[in-house]
Design an enzyme around this catalytic site. Structure first.
Site, mmCIF file in Angstrom:
data_model
loop_
_atom_site.group_PDB
_atom_site.id
_atom_site.type_symbol
_atom_site.label_atom_id
_atom_site.label_comp_id
_atom_site.label_asym_id
_atom_site.label_seq_id
_atom_site.Cartn_x
_atom_site.Cartn_y
_atom_site.Cartn_z
ATOM 1 N N LYS A 233 32.563 11.054 -36.041
ATOM 2 C CA LYS A 233 33.846 11.763 -35.953
ATOM 3 C C LYS A 233 34.664 11.472 -37.202
ATOM 4 O O LYS A 233 34.876 10.295 -37.559
ATOM 5 C CB LYS A 233 34.575 11.279 -34.702
ATOM 6 C CG LYS A 233 35.542 12.272 -34.106
ATOM 7 C CD LYS A 233 36.024 11.743 -32.768
ATOM 8 C CE LYS A 233 36.978 12.687 -32.094
ATOM 9 N NZ LYS A 233 37.589 12.083 -30.902
HETATM 10 O O1 G3P Z 1 39.850 12.245 -28.546
HETATM 11 C C1 G3P Z 1 40.726 13.163 -29.075
HETATM 12 C C2 G3P Z 1 41.725 13.777 -28.109
HETATM 13 O O2 G3P Z 1 41.074 14.283 -26.974
HETATM 14 C C3 G3P Z 1 42.918 12.924 -27.825
HETATM 15 O O3 G3P Z 1 43.669 13.343 -26.727
HETATM 16 O O4 G3P Z 1 45.416 13.005 -24.999
HETATM 17 O O5 G3P Z 1 45.323 11.465 -27.010
HETATM 18 O O6 G3P Z 1 46.062 13.818 -27.250
HETATM 19 P P1 G3P Z 1 45.204 12.865 -26.503
#
Ligand code: G3P
Length: 217
Positions: free
Chosen positions: A84
């Site tokens: 990633k």
């Molecule tokens: O892993 C990336 C993403 O899904 C993060 O989500 O909830 O931290 O905005 P969030």
């Protein structure tokens, strides 16, 4: 659409895999910190063993050289690791290098359609637009997923559209309707996908009726 868990918690991955609906896992440094991980390499290997599909492991470095070196090292940990990489000019360059070496990549922190197009052209295997974080600032996050779908289809780019930062089951449905290839979600959201009050009520009634029949037998 594939169902990915957005977590670094082994127990959650184990549970979702046991349900039989887990297609992959995504992690990020915040999720690793939340899980209290110290040995990142060993933890990625543990996740990779439990997951019947791709596992995104994020680089920490932000220079081209660091991201490429780290990416190669992460990819060597297990065959299902996907590297990633954040959307940065050096990140896009690293995606190009790693993808030329046959290493799969997931371009993360995508917030605009053009960022997605650039990452896809560089050879990213997955594109991660962050839906919830756009919603948080008053935008319609899912519109980004729909536009990226259009771009990938128009230019016949093979990158997979991975809807990320999903916060509730409606996001998951909307991602599916928008043509996302994968949706990554927290464990609590995956759990919510199963529940419906009428399913629970219906089952309780079936069991109660059966129990009554037995008591008369
Ligand atoms: O892993 C990336 C993403 O899904 C993060 O989500 O909830 O931290 O905005 P969030």
């Amino acid at each position: 659409m594939q169902f990915f868990l957005d977590t670094a918690q082994l127990a959650e991955i184990e549970q979702a895999a046991a349900w039989g609906i887990l297609d992959g896992v995504t992690t990020n440094p915040s999720l690793m910190a939340k899980a209290g991980v110290r040995d990142f390499a060993a933890h990625y290997q543990a996740i990779a063993r439990l997951t019947p599909g791709p596992v995104s492991a994020e680089v920490i470095g932000v220079s081209y050289a660091d991201m490429v070196a780290e990416g190669r090292q992460l990819a060597s940990l297990a065959p299902n690791i996907v590297v990633k990489i954040p959307f940065l000019p050096d990140g896009v360059r690293a995606i190009r290098t790693l993808s030329a070496e046959g290493i799969r990549t997931n371009c993360t922190l995508i917030f605009s359609p053009i960022q997605a197009l650039i990452a896809a052209k560089a050879g990213a295997t997955y594109l991660s637009p962050f839906v919830g974080r756009l919603d948080d600032i008053g935008h319609e996050g899912m519109a980004l997923v729909r536009t990226i779908r259009q771009l990938l289809d128009t230019y016949k780019l093979p990158a997979k559209l991975l809807a990320a930062s999903l916060r509730h089951p409606r996001h998951v449905l909307e991602a599916a309707l928008a043509g996302a290839d994968c949706a990554t979600m927290p464990f609590a959201v995956m759990q919510q996908l199963f529940s419906h009050p009428l399913t629970e009520k219906g089952l309780a009634q079936f069991l109660a009726d059966y129990a009554q029949l037995q008591s008369h037998a």
